[in-house]
Design a protein around this motif. Structure first.
Motif, mmCIF file in Angstrom:
data_model
loop_
_atom_site.group_PDB
_atom_site.id
_atom_site.type_symbol
_atom_site.label_atom_id
_atom_site.label_comp_id
_atom_site.label_asym_id
_atom_site.label_seq_id
_atom_site.Cartn_x
_atom_site.Cartn_y
_atom_site.Cartn_z
ATOM 1 N N THR A 90 0.841 -1.200 0.000
ATOM 2 C CA THR A 90 0.000 0.000 0.000
ATOM 3 C C THR A 90 0.872 1.244 0.000
ATOM 4 O O THR A 90 1.793 1.363 0.816
ATOM 5 C CB THR A 90 -0.914 0.038 1.237
ATOM 6 O OG1 THR A 90 -1.697 -1.146 1.284
ATOM 7 C CG2 THR A 90 -1.848 1.246 1.184
ATOM 8 N N GLY A 91 0.583 2.164 -0.909
ATOM 9 C CA GLY A 91 1.189 3.481 -0.877
ATOM 10 C C GLY A 91 0.347 4.410 -0.027
ATOM 11 O O GLY A 91 -0.881 4.376 -0.085
ATOM 12 N N MET A 92 0.991 5.215 0.771
ATOM 13 C CA MET A 92 0.319 6.185 1.631
ATOM 14 C C MET A 92 0.926 7.544 1.339
ATOM 15 O O MET A 92 2.148 7.711 1.418
ATOM 16 C CB MET A 92 0.495 5.803 3.095
ATOM 17 C CG MET A 92 0.058 4.385 3.400
ATOM 18 S SD MET A 92 0.598 3.778 5.024
ATOM 19 C CE MET A 92 -0.333 4.847 6.098
ATOM 20 N N ALA A 93 0.107 8.514 0.973
ATOM 21 C CA ALA A 93 0.638 9.798 0.515
ATOM 22 C C ALA A 93 -0.083 10.968 1.154
ATOM 23 O O ALA A 93 -1.249 10.871 1.550
ATOM 24 C CB ALA A 93 0.527 9.895 -1.005
ATOM 25 N N THR A 94 0.645 12.076 1.238
ATOM 26 C CA THR A 94 0.045 13.345 1.624
ATOM 27 C C THR A 94 -0.556 13.998 0.381
ATOM 28 O O THR A 94 -0.202 13.660 -0.750
ATOM 29 C CB THR A 94 1.098 14.289 2.228
ATOM 30 O OG1 THR A 94 2.061 14.624 1.205
ATOM 31 C CG2 THR A 94 1.827 13.634 3.389
ATOM 32 N N MET A 95 -1.446 14.957 0.610
ATOM 33 C CA MET A 95 -1.979 15.767 -0.485
ATOM 34 C C MET A 95 -2.061 17.230 -0.074
ATOM 35 O O MET A 95 -2.765 18.016 -0.711
ATOM 36 C CB MET A 95 -3.370 15.267 -0.890
ATOM 37 C CG MET A 95 -3.403 13.892 -1.515
ATOM 38 S SD MET A 95 -2.846 13.855 -3.233
ATOM 39 C CE MET A 95 -4.290 14.483 -4.072
ATOM 40 N N GLU A 96 -1.345 17.590 0.995
ATOM 41 C CA GLU A 96 -1.493 18.937 1.558
ATOM 42 C C GLU A 96 -0.180 19.706 1.657
ATOM 43 O O GLU A 96 -0.153 20.819 2.183
ATOM 44 C CB GLU A 96 -2.139 18.836 2.947
ATOM 45 C CG GLU A 96 -3.509 18.169 2.925
ATOM 46 C CD GLU A 96 -3.997 17.814 4.321
ATOM 47 O OE1 GLU A 96 -3.876 18.666 5.220
ATOM 48 O OE2 GLU A 96 -4.500 16.696 4.509
ATOM 49 N N LEU A 97 0.914 19.136 1.155
ATOM 50 C CA LEU A 97 2.203 19.818 1.241
ATOM 51 C C LEU A 97 2.463 20.745 0.064
ATOM 52 O O LEU A 97 3.387 21.550 0.116
ATOM 53 C CB LEU A 97 3.337 18.796 1.313
ATOM 54 C CG LEU A 97 3.358 17.843 2.505
ATOM 55 C CD1 LEU A 97 4.609 16.987 2.464
ATOM 56 C CD2 LEU A 97 3.269 18.606 3.813
ATOM 57 N N ALA A 98 1.673 20.616 -0.992
ATOM 58 C CA ALA A 98 1.930 21.386 -2.215
ATOM 59 C C ALA A 98 0.680 22.151 -2.630
ATOM 60 O O ALA A 98 0.065 21.863 -3.664
ATOM 61 C CB ALA A 98 2.379 20.449 -3.332
ATOM 62 N N PRO A 99 0.257 23.144 -1.836
ATOM 63 C CA PRO A 99 -0.887 23.960 -2.246
ATOM 64 C C PRO A 99 -0.517 24.848 -3.428
ATOM 65 O O PRO A 99 0.660 25.011 -3.760
ATOM 66 C CB PRO A 99 -1.185 24.785 -0.996
ATOM 67 C CG PRO A 99 0.139 24.909 -0.311
ATOM 68 C CD PRO A 99 0.844 23.600 -0.566
ATOM 69 N N LEU A 100 -1.528 25.420 -4.043
ATOM 70 C CA LEU A 100 -1.277 26.301 -5.184
ATOM 71 C C LEU A 100 -0.478 27.525 -4.761
ATOM 72 O O LEU A 100 0.458 27.932 -5.437
ATOM 73 C CB LEU A 100 -2.602 26.726 -5.819
ATOM 74 C CG LEU A 100 -2.496 27.698 -6.999
ATOM 75 C CD1 LEU A 100 -1.777 27.039 -8.163
ATOM 76 C CD2 LEU A 100 -3.888 28.174 -7.426
ATOM 77 N N LYS A 101 -0.858 28.129 -3.643
ATOM 78 C CA LYS A 101 -0.195 29.337 -3.163
ATOM 79 C C LYS A 101 0.173 29.158 -1.700
ATOM 80 O O LYS A 101 -0.333 28.287 -1.007
ATOM 81 C CB LYS A 101 -1.103 30.555 -3.334
ATOM 82 C CG LYS A 101 -1.411 30.891 -4.791
ATOM 83 C CD LYS A 101 -2.276 32.133 -4.888
ATOM 84 C CE LYS A 101 -2.564 32.505 -6.337
ATOM 85 N NZ LYS A 101 -3.406 33.705 -6.456
ATOM 86 N N GLY A 102 1.061 30.008 -1.228
ATOM 87 C CA GLY A 102 1.475 29.954 0.162
ATOM 88 C C GLY A 102 2.656 29.029 0.359
ATOM 89 O O GLY A 102 3.286 28.562 -0.586
ATOM 90 N N ARG A 103 2.965 28.738 1.606
ATOM 91 C CA ARG A 103 4.108 27.898 1.943
ATOM 92 C C ARG A 103 3.874 26.482 1.447
ATOM 93 O O ARG A 103 2.774 25.950 1.510
ATOM 94 C CB ARG A 103 4.331 27.904 3.451
ATOM 95 C CG ARG A 103 4.627 29.285 4.021
ATOM 96 C CD ARG A 103 4.789 29.227 5.520
ATOM 97 N NE ARG A 103 6.013 28.510 5.893
ATOM 98 C CZ ARG A 103 6.208 27.961 7.084
ATOM 99 N NH1 ARG A 103 5.275 27.994 7.988
ATOM 100 N NH2 ARG A 103 7.353 27.361 7.348
ATOM 101 N N ASN A 104 4.943 25.886 0.956
ATOM 102 C CA ASN A 104 4.846 24.512 0.481
ATOM 103 C C ASN A 104 6.189 23.811 0.665
ATOM 104 O O ASN A 104 7.232 24.451 0.845
ATOM 105 C CB ASN A 104 4.421 24.457 -0.988
ATOM 106 C CG ASN A 104 5.402 25.146 -1.903
ATOM 107 O OD1 ASN A 104 5.250 26.321 -2.222
ATOM 108 N ND2 ASN A 104 6.438 24.430 -2.342
#
Length: 206
Positions: free
Chosen positions: A58-72
């Motif tokens: 199983t792969g487990m991933a984030t989806m919140e570290l690379a927003p369109l704008k702001g800190r990433n």
């Protein structure tokens, strides 16, 4: 599956594009996600998404570290990235049943690592080959755990966005990598056929 709803805003379009890129590399995202309850001082990702058709585990991933704008999260390879880690077992079979991704289960421990390291990634440039170790007094089942980073399937991404792989390693493997180099450790993990999994029940490769 559209995880982010409809609408034509730039933010939604970016999340849809990011989802498309990740699914092109990892296969479809499993229905639903599992969220962690973080304290008020935590700024890391609190949702984990599961991929079960890419590898036998199983792969487990984030989806919140690379927003369109702001800190990433960013480094010298990617202007934006998300984290992914793999467990050999099938976990996260359903968002209504947290038993295989909670507390000190293998899935739960890796979810915790994604959350804490994801929070750190907003402030640190985590590069391929970097290692990270939690101090012995960290608590929350993270004490003394060690990890190494690598790019994952870089041929499927571009400098604007990609995936960084998080692999849990034995502490002696981390010490060996610091004495030699992390690229050599990653090559040993591949030769032992344990890459890209996080599974410290396996024998050490050094």
């Amino acid at each position: 599956m559209n995880l982010f709803g409809g609408g034509e805003s730039a933010r939604v379009r970016w999340f849809e594009e990011k989802q498309r890129l990740m699914e092109a590399a990892l296969g479809p995202i499993q229905e639903g996600c599992v969220r962690m309850i973080l304290g008020p001082g935590d700024r890391g990702p609190n949702a984990t998404y599961f991929f079960q058709e890419h590898l036998s585990g199983t792969g487990m991933a984030t989806m919140e570290l690379a927003p369109l704008k702001g800190r990433n999260a960013s480094n010298s390879v990617y202007r934006k990235y998300e984290l992914v880690t793999f467990t050999p077992g099938k976990v996260g079979q359903g968002a209504d049943d947290l038993s295989d991704v909670a507390n000190e289960t293998p899935g739960g421990l890796l979810r915790g690592a994604l959350a804490f390291i994801g929070a750190y990634a907003f402030d640190a440039r985590l590069e391929p080959g970097n290692t990270i170790e939690f101090p012995d007094d960290f608590g929350m089942s993270m004490s003394g755990r060690a990890f190494v980073f690598d790019t994952y399937l870089p041929e499927k991404f571009s400098p604007s966005f990609g995936l960084m792989l998080l692999i849990e390693i034995h502490r002696e493997e981390m010490a060996w990598a610091m004495e030699n180099n992390s690229a050599a450790l990653i090559e040993r993990l591949k030769q032992a056929d344990v890459y890209p999994y996080s599974n410290i029940d396996r024998p050490t490769v050094v």
